[in-house]
Design a protein around this motif. Structure first.
Motif, mmCIF file in Angstrom:
data_model
loop_
_atom_site.group_PDB
_atom_site.id
_atom_site.type_symbol
_atom_site.label_atom_id
_atom_site.label_comp_id
_atom_site.label_asym_id
_atom_site.label_seq_id
_atom_site.Cartn_x
_atom_site.Cartn_y
_atom_site.Cartn_z
ATOM 1 N N VAL A 21 0.821 -1.214 0.000
ATOM 2 C CA VAL A 21 0.000 0.000 0.000
ATOM 3 C C VAL A 21 0.856 1.266 0.000
ATOM 4 O O VAL A 21 0.529 2.237 -0.678
ATOM 5 N N LYS A 22 1.958 1.243 0.723
ATOM 6 C CA LYS A 22 2.753 2.459 0.855
ATOM 7 C C LYS A 22 3.526 2.814 -0.414
ATOM 8 O O LYS A 22 4.023 3.930 -0.536
ATOM 9 N N THR A 27 -1.103 8.809 -3.655
ATOM 10 C CA THR A 27 -2.458 8.558 -4.166
ATOM 11 C C THR A 27 -3.337 7.933 -3.093
ATOM 12 O O THR A 27 -4.481 8.352 -2.889
ATOM 13 N N ASN A 28 -2.797 6.934 -2.398
ATOM 14 C CA ASN A 28 -3.605 6.214 -1.414
ATOM 15 C C ASN A 28 -3.976 7.080 -0.216
ATOM 16 O O ASN A 28 -5.034 6.918 0.365
ATOM 17 N N LEU A 63 -3.630 19.866 2.055
ATOM 18 C CA LEU A 63 -4.345 18.619 2.329
ATOM 19 C C LEU A 63 -3.502 17.430 1.884
ATOM 20 O O LEU A 63 -3.397 16.430 2.601
ATOM 21 N N LYS A 64 -2.896 17.529 0.717
ATOM 22 C CA LYS A 64 -2.073 16.428 0.216
ATOM 23 C C LYS A 64 -0.937 16.110 1.194
ATOM 24 O O LYS A 64 -0.681 14.946 1.507
ATOM 25 N N PHE A 71 -1.287 9.263 6.811
ATOM 26 C CA PHE A 71 -1.304 7.922 6.240
ATOM 27 C C PHE A 71 -0.003 7.179 6.545
ATOM 28 O O PHE A 71 -0.017 6.040 7.014
ATOM 29 N N ARG A 72 1.110 7.843 6.314
ATOM 30 C CA ARG A 72 2.411 7.199 6.567
ATOM 31 C C ARG A 72 2.633 6.940 8.052
ATOM 32 O O ARG A 72 3.121 5.875 8.436
ATOM 33 N N LEU A 73 2.298 7.913 8.891
ATOM 34 C CA LEU A 73 2.466 7.720 10.332
ATOM 35 C C LEU A 73 1.626 6.548 10.821
ATOM 36 O O LEU A 73 2.095 5.705 11.596
#
Length: 172
Positions: A21-22, A27-28, A63-64, A71-73
């Motif tokens: 996923v990462k 995008t995700n 926002l991005k 998401f990464r954290l």
């Protein structure tokens, strides 16, 4: 500090799926935040950089960046949970985030929205050729990981709010 109830099997599933996923985190992460706003359109009001903004999410640099960081954290932290002592190592950062989120107006119920969006995003990105049992187990592993991480933040938010109430009740 509470010991993690995250199992080795759950850890392996989270790590394996997170590695996939990462790869397309940019995008995700936008998909993830888009789902948050689909579930709870009012959540936009919690983000100062979205107030009075008509810029599409995929064109909004703030926002991005925020979506990518969250998401990464979340994924990196979830991937660490299987390591001995990981939840204890994550506590200071999660508690700090809990304190900050009180100031943003976040409440415990908001974590359910984020969890739903995260799980939906992860589920949609799992390989089609994975057996159904593995997909279900992976979904459950991510749910457990999120609950452990969010639980630390939610508990700290309550500590902060309780202290605010106690302070306000003290005679001046």
């Amino acid at each position: 500090m509470a010991a993690s109830t995250f199992t080795k099997e759950q850890s392996q599933l989270v790590i394996e799926s997170w590695q996939m996923v990462k790869k397309d985190s940019a995008t995700n992460s936008l998909t993830f935040f888009t789902k948050i706003f689909e579930i709870a359109p009012g959540a936009r009001a919690l983000f100062s950089f979205l107030k009075d903004s008509d810029v599409p999410f995929d064109k909004n640099p703030k926002l991005k960046a925020h979506a990518l960081n969250v998401f990464r954290l979340t994924g990196d932290s979830a991937s660490m949970l299987g390591e001995k002592g990981a939840i204890d190592a994550l506590h200071p950062k999660l508690k700090e985030l809990g304190k900050k989120h009180v100031g943003y107006g976040v409440i415990a119920a908001h974590f359910d929205v984020v969890k739903s969006a995260l799980l939906s995003t992860i589920e949609s990105l799992l390989p089609e050729d994975w057996p159904a049992e593995k997909k279900v187990a992976t979904y459950g592993a991510w749910a457990q990981a999120y609950d452990e991480l969010a639980g630390v933040m939610i508990n700290e938010m309550q500590v902060v709010r309780d202290a605010e109430v106690a302070s306000a009740a003290e005679p001046k």
